[in-house]
Design a protein around this motif. Structure first.
Motif, mmCIF file in Angstrom:
data_model
loop_
_atom_site.group_PDB
_atom_site.id
_atom_site.type_symbol
_atom_site.label_atom_id
_atom_site.label_comp_id
_atom_site.label_asym_id
_atom_site.label_seq_id
_atom_site.Cartn_x
_atom_site.Cartn_y
_atom_site.Cartn_z
ATOM 1 N N GLY A 13 -33.756 20.233 75.920
ATOM 2 C CA GLY A 13 -33.952 18.835 75.867
ATOM 3 C C GLY A 13 -32.509 18.277 75.358
ATOM 4 O O GLY A 13 -32.300 17.163 74.846
ATOM 5 N N ASP A 14 -31.439 18.921 75.748
ATOM 6 C CA ASP A 14 -30.108 18.450 75.413
ATOM 7 C C ASP A 14 -29.493 17.426 76.558
ATOM 8 O O ASP A 14 -28.682 16.561 76.254
ATOM 9 C CB ASP A 14 -29.049 19.606 75.416
ATOM 10 C CG ASP A 14 -29.146 20.486 74.498
ATOM 11 O OD1 ASP A 14 -29.917 20.336 73.305
ATOM 12 O OD2 ASP A 14 -28.711 21.650 74.407
ATOM 13 N N VAL A 15 -29.985 17.490 77.534
ATOM 14 C CA VAL A 15 -29.493 16.634 78.612
ATOM 15 C C VAL A 15 -30.977 16.102 79.404
ATOM 16 O O VAL A 15 -32.080 16.585 79.423
ATOM 17 C CB VAL A 15 -28.821 17.156 79.959
ATOM 18 C CG1 VAL A 15 -27.606 17.618 79.392
ATOM 19 C CG2 VAL A 15 -29.634 18.331 80.516
ATOM 20 N N SER A 16 -30.846 14.828 79.959
ATOM 21 C CA SER A 16 -32.145 14.264 80.637
ATOM 22 C C SER A 16 -31.784 14.607 82.293
ATOM 23 O O SER A 16 -30.873 14.242 82.985
ATOM 24 C CB SER A 16 -32.120 12.932 80.611
ATOM 25 O OG SER A 16 -32.210 12.394 79.042
ATOM 26 N N ALA A 17 -32.979 15.297 82.838
ATOM 27 C CA ALA A 17 -32.812 15.636 84.275
ATOM 28 C C ALA A 17 -33.071 14.213 85.036
ATOM 29 O O ALA A 17 -34.056 13.537 84.537
ATOM 30 C CB ALA A 17 -34.002 16.764 84.590
ATOM 31 N N SER A 18 -32.374 14.066 86.177
ATOM 32 C CA SER A 18 -32.771 13.177 87.121
ATOM 33 C C SER A 18 -34.128 13.380 87.814
ATOM 34 O O SER A 18 -34.430 14.711 88.061
ATOM 35 C CB SER A 18 -31.569 12.833 88.317
ATOM 36 O OG SER A 18 -31.676 14.051 89.056
ATOM 37 N N VAL A 19 -34.666 12.196 88.557
ATOM 38 C CA VAL A 19 -35.901 12.430 89.266
ATOM 39 C C VAL A 19 -35.582 13.551 90.321
ATOM 40 O O VAL A 19 -36.176 14.313 90.861
ATOM 41 C CB VAL A 19 -36.590 11.199 89.913
ATOM 42 C CG1 VAL A 19 -36.944 10.512 88.670
ATOM 43 C CG2 VAL A 19 -35.460 10.442 90.721
ATOM 44 N N THR A 20 -34.471 13.768 91.045
ATOM 45 C CA THR A 20 -33.942 14.608 91.947
ATOM 46 C C THR A 20 -34.114 16.151 91.314
ATOM 47 O O THR A 20 -34.625 16.977 92.084
ATOM 48 C CB THR A 20 -32.731 14.459 92.557
ATOM 49 O OG1 THR A 20 -32.610 12.916 92.981
ATOM 50 C CG2 THR A 20 -32.161 15.299 93.599
ATOM 51 N N VAL A 21 -33.634 16.054 90.112
ATOM 52 C CA VAL A 21 -33.412 17.678 89.564
ATOM 53 C C VAL A 21 -34.852 17.876 89.152
ATOM 54 O O VAL A 21 -35.297 19.068 89.279
ATOM 55 C CB VAL A 21 -32.504 17.517 88.451
ATOM 56 C CG1 VAL A 21 -32.658 18.760 87.434
ATOM 57 C CG2 VAL A 21 -31.180 17.531 88.828
ATOM 58 N N LEU A 22 -35.503 16.922 88.630
ATOM 59 C CA LEU A 22 -37.011 17.131 88.276
ATOM 60 C C LEU A 22 -37.785 17.559 89.558
ATOM 61 O O LEU A 22 -38.476 18.801 89.454
ATOM 62 C CB LEU A 22 -37.727 15.955 87.846
ATOM 63 C CG LEU A 22 -39.477 15.815 87.680
ATOM 64 C CD1 LEU A 22 -39.640 16.832 86.512
ATOM 65 C CD2 LEU A 22 -39.890 14.430 87.363
ATOM 66 N N GLY A 23 -37.700 17.032 90.643
ATOM 67 C CA GLY A 23 -38.232 17.685 91.922
ATOM 68 C C GLY A 23 -37.807 18.979 92.415
ATOM 69 O O GLY A 23 -38.563 19.920 92.710
ATOM 70 N N ARG A 24 -36.660 19.325 92.259
ATOM 71 C CA ARG A 24 -35.885 20.765 92.506
ATOM 72 C C ARG A 24 -36.603 21.727 91.412
ATOM 73 O O ARG A 24 -37.017 22.562 91.834
ATOM 74 C CB ARG A 24 -34.479 20.732 92.579
ATOM 75 C CG ARG A 24 -33.887 19.878 93.725
ATOM 76 C CD ARG A 24 -32.593 19.648 93.576
ATOM 77 N NE ARG A 24 -31.732 20.912 93.517
ATOM 78 C CZ ARG A 24 -30.375 21.109 93.429
ATOM 79 N NH1 ARG A 24 -29.806 19.943 93.476
ATOM 80 N NH2 ARG A 24 -29.723 22.178 93.588
ATOM 81 N N ILE A 25 -36.678 21.240 90.237
ATOM 82 C CA ILE A 25 -37.320 22.528 89.520
ATOM 83 C C ILE A 25 -38.780 22.439 89.852
ATOM 84 O O ILE A 25 -39.239 23.647 89.772
ATOM 85 C CB ILE A 25 -36.995 21.983 87.956
ATOM 86 C CG1 ILE A 25 -35.544 21.931 87.566
ATOM 87 C CG2 ILE A 25 -37.916 22.684 87.163
ATOM 88 C CD1 ILE A 25 -35.335 21.284 86.278
ATOM 89 N N ALA A 26 -39.553 21.567 89.711
ATOM 90 C CA ALA A 26 -41.012 21.426 90.207
ATOM 91 C C ALA A 26 -41.373 22.459 91.525
ATOM 92 O O ALA A 26 -42.219 23.093 91.529
ATOM 93 C CB ALA A 26 -41.478 20.003 90.211
ATOM 94 N N GLU A 27 -40.444 22.007 92.581
ATOM 95 C CA GLU A 27 -40.587 22.769 93.758
ATOM 96 C C GLU A 27 -40.379 24.275 93.632
ATOM 97 O O GLU A 27 -41.062 24.958 94.232
ATOM 98 C CB GLU A 27 -39.536 22.242 94.831
ATOM 99 C CG GLU A 27 -39.966 22.865 96.189
ATOM 100 C CD GLU A 27 -39.124 22.299 97.080
ATOM 101 O OE1 GLU A 27 -38.668 22.871 98.304
ATOM 102 O OE2 GLU A 27 -38.762 20.756 97.336
#
Length: 73
Positions: A42-56
């Motif tokens: 929780g040190d950084v906020s992930a962008s929606v692009t990064v969120l998508g990459r992690i979820a995938e």
């Protein structure tokens, strides 16, 4: 609990459930293990692009990583 912390908690839980290390998830998602660790803490906020990459990489819907539990914190 803010959304960054919700994502951190859900990401860590999902990764552990799949018995993946941070390094393995980083490789699957194309992110650095250091950055992924910062997202998980929780040190950084992930962008929606990064969120998508992690979820995938985890094989889950992005919404699962930002879904608040039924409990109040």
């Amino acid at each position: 609990m803010d959304l960054k912390e919700v994502m951190a908690r859900n990401l860590r839980r999902t990764r552990h459930d799949q018995k993946l290390t941070q390094e393995e998830l980083a490789e699957r998602s194309g992110l650095s293990a250091r950055y992924l660790g910062a997202v998980e803490r929780g040190d950084v906020s992930a962008s929606v692009t990064v969120l998508g990459r992690i979820a995938e990489a985890l094989g889950v819907e992005p919404a699962e990583l930002v879904k608040r539990s039924g409990r109040r914190s």
